[in-house]
Write a protein that holds these residues in place. Structure first.
Motif, PDB file in Angstrom:
ATOM      1  N   VAL B 106       0.838  -1.205   0.000  1.00  0.00           N
ATOM      2  CA  VAL B 106       0.000   0.000   0.000  1.00  0.00           C
ATOM      3  C   VAL B 106       0.872   1.256   0.000  1.00  0.00           C
ATOM      4  N   GLY B 107       1.920   1.249   0.811  1.00  0.00           N
ATOM      5  CA  GLY B 107       2.922   2.311   0.805  1.00  0.00           C
ATOM      6  C   GLY B 107       2.354   3.699   0.582  1.00  0.00           C
ATOM      7  N   ASP B 108       2.822   4.313  -0.515  1.00  0.00           N
ATOM      8  CA  ASP B 108       2.429   5.682  -0.844  1.00  0.00           C
ATOM      9  C   ASP B 108       0.933   5.833  -1.118  1.00  0.00           C
ATOM     10  N   THR B 109       0.284   4.725  -1.510  1.00  0.00           N
ATOM     11  CA  THR B 109      -1.100   4.891  -1.950  1.00  0.00           C
ATOM     12  C   THR B 109      -1.991   5.430  -0.836  1.00  0.00           C
ATOM     13  N   LEU B 110      -1.645   5.129   0.429  1.00  0.00           N
ATOM     14  CA  LEU B 110      -2.499   5.599   1.519  1.00  0.00           C
ATOM     15  C   LEU B 110      -2.592   7.119   1.519  1.00  0.00           C
ATOM     16  N   TRP B 111      -1.448   7.748   1.539  1.00  0.00           N
ATOM     17  CA  TRP B 111      -1.527   9.207   1.628  1.00  0.00           C
ATOM     18  C   TRP B 111      -1.894   9.839   0.302  1.00  0.00           C
ATOM     19  N   LEU B 112      -1.600   9.150  -0.819  1.00  0.00           N
ATOM     20  CA  LEU B 112      -2.088   9.689  -2.101  1.00  0.00           C
ATOM     21  C   LEU B 112      -3.616   9.636  -2.142  1.00  0.00           C
ATOM     22  N   THR B 113      -4.180   8.571  -1.565  1.00  0.00           N
ATOM     23  CA  THR B 113      -5.640   8.480  -1.479  1.00  0.00           C
ATOM     24  C   THR B 113      -6.191   9.661  -0.686  1.00  0.00           C
ATOM     25  N   LEU B 114      -5.564   9.890   0.472  1.00  0.00           N
ATOM     26  CA  LEU B 114      -5.993  11.013   1.289  1.00  0.00           C
ATOM     27  C   LEU B 114      -5.882  12.315   0.512  1.00  0.00           C
ATOM     28  N   LEU B 115      -4.760  12.452  -0.204  1.00  0.00           N
ATOM     29  CA  LEU B 115      -4.521  13.693  -0.947  1.00  0.00           C
ATOM     30  C   LEU B 115      -5.620  13.914  -1.993  1.00  0.00           C
ATOM     31  N   VAL B 116      -5.896  12.870  -2.776  1.00  0.00           N
ATOM     32  CA  VAL B 116      -6.928  13.004  -3.810  1.00  0.00           C
ATOM     33  C   VAL B 116      -8.260  13.355  -3.167  1.00  0.00           C
ATOM     34  N   ASN B 117      -8.570  12.660  -2.060  1.00  0.00           N
ATOM     35  CA  ASN B 117      -9.871  12.886  -1.438  1.00  0.00           C
ATOM     36  C   ASN B 117      -9.998  14.273  -0.842  1.00  0.00           C
ATOM     37  N   ILE B 118      -8.935  14.749  -0.243  1.00  0.00           N
ATOM     38  CA  ILE B 118      -9.008  16.090   0.328  1.00  0.00           C
ATOM     39  C   ILE B 118      -9.143  17.123  -0.790  1.00  0.00           C
ATOM     40  N   ALA B 119      -8.414  16.890  -1.895  1.00  0.00           N
ATOM     41  CA  ALA B 119      -8.548  17.802  -3.034  1.00  0.00           C
ATOM     42  C   ALA B 119      -9.992  17.811  -3.531  1.00  0.00           C
ATOM     43  N   VAL B 120     -10.593  16.617  -3.579  1.00  0.00           N
ATOM     44  CA  VAL B 120     -11.980  16.526  -4.036  1.00  0.00           C
ATOM     45  C   VAL B 120     -12.911  17.267  -3.079  1.00  0.00           C
ATOM     46  N   LEU B 121     -12.698  17.042  -1.776  1.00  0.00           N
ATOM     47  CA  LEU B 121     -13.537  17.695  -0.771  1.00  0.00           C
ATOM     48  C   LEU B 121     -13.484  19.209  -0.923  1.00  0.00           C
ATOM     49  N   ILE B 122     -12.266  19.727  -1.051  1.00  0.00           N
ATOM     50  CA  ILE B 122     -12.112  21.183  -1.186  1.00  0.00           C
ATOM     51  C   ILE B 122     -12.796  21.668  -2.457  1.00  0.00           C
ATOM     52  N   PHE B 123     -12.571  20.939  -3.539  1.00  0.00           N
ATOM     53  CA  PHE B 123     -13.177  21.319  -4.813  1.00  0.00           C
ATOM     54  C   PHE B 123     -14.697  21.372  -4.695  1.00  0.00           C
ATOM     55  N   VAL B 124     -15.263  20.316  -4.114  1.00  0.00           N
ATOM     56  CA  VAL B 124     -16.724  20.232  -4.005  1.00  0.00           C
ATOM     57  C   VAL B 124     -17.263  21.443  -3.240  1.00  0.00           C
ATOM     58  N   HIS B 125     -16.635  21.758  -2.112  1.00  0.00           N
ATOM     59  CA  HIS B 125     -17.172  22.834  -1.288  1.00  0.00           C
ATOM     60  C   HIS B 125     -16.951  24.206  -1.922  1.00  0.00           C
ATOM     61  N   VAL B 126     -15.759  24.407  -2.464  1.00  0.00           N
ATOM     62  CA  VAL B 126     -15.452  25.728  -3.016  1.00  0.00           C
ATOM     63  C   VAL B 126     -16.349  26.038  -4.208  1.00  0.00           C
ATOM     64  N   VAL B 127     -16.633  25.017  -5.004  1.00  0.00           N
ATOM     65  CA  VAL B 127     -17.453  25.270  -6.186  1.00  0.00           C
ATOM     66  C   VAL B 127     -18.940  25.313  -5.834  1.00  0.00           C
ATOM     67  N   SER B 128     -19.369  24.364  -5.002  1.00  0.00           N
ATOM     68  CA  SER B 128     -20.819  24.236  -4.853  1.00  0.00           C
ATOM     69  C   SER B 128     -21.420  25.300  -3.942  1.00  0.00           C
ATOM     70  N   ILE B 129     -20.703  25.720  -2.907  1.00  0.00           N
ATOM     71  CA  ILE B 129     -21.330  26.645  -1.952  1.00  0.00           C
ATOM     72  C   ILE B 129     -21.709  27.979  -2.601  1.00  0.00           C
ATOM     73  N   PRO B 130     -20.799  28.631  -3.323  1.00  0.00           N
ATOM     74  CA  PRO B 130     -21.220  29.903  -3.948  1.00  0.00           C
ATOM     75  C   PRO B 130     -22.365  29.717  -4.938  1.00  0.00           C
ATOM     76  N   ILE B 131     -22.315  28.628  -5.727  1.00  0.00           N
ATOM     77  CA  ILE B 131     -23.387  28.411  -6.702  1.00  0.00           C
ATOM     78  C   ILE B 131     -24.709  28.175  -5.971  1.00  0.00           C
ATOM     79  N   ALA B 132     -24.637  27.402  -4.891  1.00  0.00           N
ATOM     80  CA  ALA B 132     -25.861  27.100  -4.149  1.00  0.00           C
ATOM     81  C   ALA B 132     -26.446  28.370  -3.550  1.00  0.00           C
ATOM     82  N   ILE B 133     -25.593  29.226  -2.985  1.00  0.00           N
ATOM     83  CA  ILE B 133     -26.095  30.474  -2.408  1.00  0.00           C
ATOM     84  C   ILE B 133     -26.752  31.305  -3.496  1.00  0.00           C
TER      85      ILE B 133
END
Lengths: 624, 338
Positions: B106-133
């Motif tokens: 698993v090695g690097d994949t653990l933190w790369l998984t976290l990295l991708v997911n955190i990037a996704v989380l940030i993307f989702v919130h940054v884009v959707s909140i202003p549009i939703a408002i």
């Protein structure tokens, strides 16, 4: 008039339209009135008459669907200052933002929902100060604490950092008033400021508004449907009906000599203490279903000889956790040693302020809560049986026999069920009958409460508050109950609708022999409907007597305070603010001897005249 | 507060213990696993050497022990062939398929998984909140309809298809290599600035693709929540105080509308791991999703069990974070209002 010169606010020929689905409805039409400096103008009418829309138009916070279609609202803050026509301003422009909250402030009906639960009281109150007066946060805080002290909030520094839900209803409304007054507005708009409060709290808040007005010289626009409040507060009265002003004038003229049929009708619809025995209220729109009800094929079964419901010595203690993160437990005695007897075909009124334990008692009768001590017995004609020991088929039968009518007609009907589904749901659960029989029953029920069978297919949202409450009553009747527990069934309704519901309940009782336990904080309402009245405070029954005895000779100080706090729509009986001011009458330890309770002092009910019981701590009275 | 967190940590440990037992039992349920298959193969070859090797493997991995003992050895509270050596000791077991320790696989994949997911989380919130408002405040305007329309496209579009399209065009227009999280030349290279830059470039497509449906869903929910709050009385109060519109909106209704999303954080983390397997495969991302899939297919028990435990740990940590955030954000929870 005393005050000359231009009025503070002059509304002339105001018209407001609401647009929905391509059609426009006129919500206000040709509304004209003035608010003189330093005086109180009451705007009276039922819900939907346009009172609140008028207030929203003055502040330019109308809902998006509404537009001002004509007329003017001229506001002149000082005698010789500049007059502005509010209707010409940009609703979110700087000038309007400055007026709103700065020169014209507003307080609302529901002190809980009007304050944000996520921000401290201090934050919300200083917000207005910082916006309009500028200055530092420390100055704003000082100003807020000063105004907290002025509106009678104990310990202003603590209130500053509390959240609204940590305060009681009356304290919240005081905080709300503080928020409106921190910028010393020239005009205070109070939209039903006391409707959601207990009578005693209402009297205190009304007095506070009066005092503040005398101190600051502000004008008040008081919006209410309660003529008792109007009689005690207003200098001038404006009566609205369906978006138009039907009558206006000085208070004296309006109350002594009402002209318009609507106003006269409104006055007849209010329950008063001096009604003749057997006198009936006259609702604005009577629902004549007495014959229908009498003819309804509802079988009530054998009538018990003794009480239908007998409550002996019930108590309930709640254990609360002091905070989410702490393990501290706190015990609250919600109900202690309550005795009640409900005779068949009669109404027992249970009166008290919010938090006195009324609802807990009714929940224990419903078997939604288990009493810690004492017992509740029910008689369906076959003898008294302990409710707590009922099981299986007997319990189901009990559930059918005791039905509930809720306070809030808006949240007690499932918005996703049609009226037909709502009315027949109890039948589906308790009775195996065919679809045709179900329909016949639903039709009978809805007609009994004065609605049409065509309404069965509609959803609750298309009904008014009073109509929904009638649906609630119809639902409660579906299983031919013997006892109805009515928990503040009319306190969310307008006076005119209130009279309608009260009359309906009376007719139902007369025809079907129902017994009611009627829980309310409004003594005038209880007086109208009940035969026997029990007054409750802090979990204790403090006085209990047949209606006539209780009102002729109230003995307990708490009963006296409750009676004194009901605003009477009669100019010759103004509220006695002096006796109500102390605010100590709901504190059992502050009652004078021999009534004072507390420190686990033993107390008992004492019969001071036949059927008239009062709670005392010692039997000295009897000895004396 | 400290007592509360301590209590929560204790219940978290209990929860994880139960999850670990469930994971182990479920993985053991189907007959056979990678190792028994291998042993069967060795036995069928016959011969002394094969039999010895099979016996050695059985001994080494404790396959002769009862299942409950195997489980205790795995979590590290029972002495195995090498003494106490299990999850608690940081020994995640052996991957039979790769014939390497799980932590190397698993090695690097653990933190790369976290990295991708955190990037996704940030993307989702940054884009959707202003549009939703925007769409809540301007309900039924053309902008609202447009946002709604794009939102539905985002929900309806199969995201592996979108992934392929985006891969093609990013390669053609920007010259970014196809698949993976960095250019092939960095795959086994040590970390350098250029490798980080390459990682950043390669994160764009996965973030967009994985985040799109989440963004669309979030716009819809946030809009609905906000619309409910906009009609509340406290917002009218704020306006009646003369608070400027934007400030009133952000301070009161918006903050109220945030609660359900904070409460969701705990669910989002594990969902992103398991929900993005298809995309990860198409994009050949070095994340745990594809490894988990492979491990489950080949019944590589320790590898699969470890990844499932990793997801479980993410879940309980996410729950704790969202509960603490909620308590911090909402005084009603903190102070126990009715």
């Amino acid at each position: 008039m005393g005050v000359s010169g231009p009025a503070l606010l002059a509304v002339s020929d105001l018209a407001v339209n609401f647009a929905s689905h391509g059609t426009t409805t006129r919500a206000l039409d040709g509304v004209s009135f003035t608010i003189p400096r330093g005086r109180t103008v009451a705007l009276v009418g039922e819900s939907g008459s346009g009172k609140s829309v008028t207030a929203q138009a003055i502040l330019r916070i109308l809902p998006k669907a509404a537009t001002i279609a004509g007329g003017s609202i001229v506001f002149q803050e000082t005698q010789d200052g500049e007059a502005v026509d509010i209707t010409r301003l940009d609703p979110s422009g700087r000038q309007m933002l400055g007026l709103r909250g700065g020169s014209i402030a507003m307080i609302f009906q529901e002190p809980m929902s009007s304050l944000s639960p996520l921000h401290t009281v201090g934050d919300q109150v200083t917000e207005a100060y910082l916006l309009h007066k500028g200055g530092s946060r420390a100055e704003a805080r000082r100003a807020a604490e000063a105004v907290f002290a002025r509106v009678g909030l104990p310990d202003p520094a603590r209130v500053f950092v509390t959240y609204p839900f940590e305060l009681s209803g009356g304290m919240r409304q005081r905080a709300m008033i503080a928020m409106a007054l921190i910028c010393q507005p020239a005009l205070l708009i109070a939209d039903e400021p006391t409707t959601a409060l207990d009578v005693t709290t209402q009297a205190q808040i009304l007095e506070l508004i009066k005092d503040l007005q005398a101190e600051t010289g502000m004008s008040v626009l008081l919006i209410t449907h309660d003529l008792g409040v109007v009689a005690n507060m207003a200098d001038e009265v404006v009566v609205m009906y369906r978006g138009r002003i039907v009558e206006s004038g000085e208070r004296e003229a309006i109350f002594r000599d009402p002209q318009h049929a609507y106003l006269k009708a409104l006055m007849r619809a209010v329950p008063r203490f001096d009604m003749e025995p057997g006198e009936r209220l006259t609702p604005l729109r009577e629902i004549a279903t007495a014959d229908l009800i009498a003819a309804a094929p509802i079988t009530v079964g054998p009538t018990p000889k003794g009480p239908v419901l007998d409550v002996t010595g019930i108590s309930k203690v709640f254990t609360l956790r002091a905070g989410w993160f702490s393990g501290n437990l706190r015990q609250v005695r919600a109900v202690s040693d309550v005795n009640l007897t409900l005779m068949p075909g009669t109404t027992l009124g249970l009166v008290g302020e919010s938090g006195c334990g009324k609802t807990t008692v009714s929940k224990m009768i419903m078997r939604a809560l288990k009493p810690d001590e004492g017992r509740i017995r029910f008689d369906d004609g076959t003898g008294l049986r302990d409710v707590q020991s009922l099981e299986g088929e007997d319990l189901l039968r009990y559930r059918r026999a005791v039905q509930f009518i809720f306070q809030d007609p808006f949240s007690s009907l499932n918005p996703r069920m049609t009226v037909y589904q709502l009315l027949t749901e109890p039948l589906r659960i308790h009775e195996q009958i065919s679809e045709a029989e179900k329909f016949a029953k639903a039709k009978m029920l809805i007609e009994m409460v004065g609605l049409d069978k065509r309404h069965l297919r509609r959803y609750p949202h298309s009904f008014s508050g009073g109509q929904r409450q009638r649906l609630g009553i119809a639902r409660a009747l579906a299983l031919s109950p013997k006892v109805l527990l009515c928990d503040e069934p009319v306190s969310a309704l307008d006076v005119s609708v209130q009279a309608q519901i009260l009359n309906l309940l009376k007719d139902l009782q007369a025809a079907l022999g129902l017994s009611y336990l009627f829980v309310s904080h409004n003594l005038a309402v209880v007086d109208y409907i009940a035969d026997t009245i029990a007054v409750m405070c802090r979990g204790h029954i403090v006085e209990q007597a047949p209606k006539a005895l209780l009102f002729r000779n109230p003995v307990h100080p708490y009963t006296q305070a409750l009676l004194a706090a009901v605003p009477d729509p009669d100019l010759d009986h103004p509220l006695d603010f002096d006796t109500l001011r102390t605010g100590r009458f709901s504190d059992p330890t502050a009652w004078p001897h021999p009534f004072g309770l507390g420190n686990d002092r033993p107390s008992q009910m004492e019969e001071i005249e036949p059927d008239h019981w009062v709670r005392t701590t010692t039997s000295e009275r009897a000895a004396a | 507060m400290i007592a509360y967190i301590a209590r929560r940590l204790l219940t978290m440990a209990g929860t994880l213990l139960i999850i670990s037992a469930l994971v182990f039992v479920i993985i053991k349920l189907p007959p056979g696993d990678f190792l028994t298959n291998q042993i069967a193969e060795l036995r069928s070859q016959g011969g002394e050497a094969a039999a010895t090797k099979a016996a050695f493997l059985i001994k080494q991995y404790g396959l002769d022990l009862p299942v409950w003992k195997q489980y205790l050895v795995w979590i590290g509270v029972w002495p195995g062939p090498n003494g106490f050596s299990g999850l608690l000791q940081g020994d995640w077991g052996w991957s039979f398929e790769f014939d390497r320790p799980v932590n190397e696989v698993v090695g690097d994949t653990l933190w790369l998984t976290l990295l991708v997911n955190i990037a996704v989380l940030i993307f989702v919130h940054v884009v959707s909140i202003p549009i939703a408002i925007f769409s809540a405040v301007r309900q039924y305007s053309w902008g609202d309809y447009l946002a709604t329309f794009i939102g539905y496209i985002g929900l309806a579009m199969p995201n592996f298809l979108l992934a392929l399209i985006l891969l093609y065009y990013t390669n053609r227009w920007f010259g970014i290599s196809i698949g993976g999280l960095y250019d092939p030349q960095y795959a086994n290279a040590p970390w350098s600035w250029n490798k980080v830059v390459s990682l950043g470039q390669h994160l764009i497509v996965p973030t967009l693709v994985i985040g799109l449906s989440g963004t669309a869903a979030m716009i819809r929910r946030m809009r609905a929540n906000l619309l409910d709050e906009l009609s509340k009385q406290y917002y009218v109060t704020a306006k009646a105080k003369g608070v400027p519109p934007t400030k009133a909106l952000l301070k009161y209704p918006f903050r109220m509308a945030l609660n359900p999303f904070v409460a969701d954080i705990g669910n989002i983390l594990p969902h992103l791991v398991s929900g993005s397997i298809l995309v990860s495969l198409v994009l050949s991302l070095p994340t745990v999703g594809p490894i988990l899939l492979g491990a489950l297919r080949s019944q590589d028990q320790f590898l699969a069990a470890f990844i499932l435990m990793f997801v479980a740990i993410l879940t309980v940590i996410g729950m704790l974070i969202s509960d603490l955030l909620l308590a911090w954000l909402d005084p009603r929870i903190r102070l126990g209002a009715r």
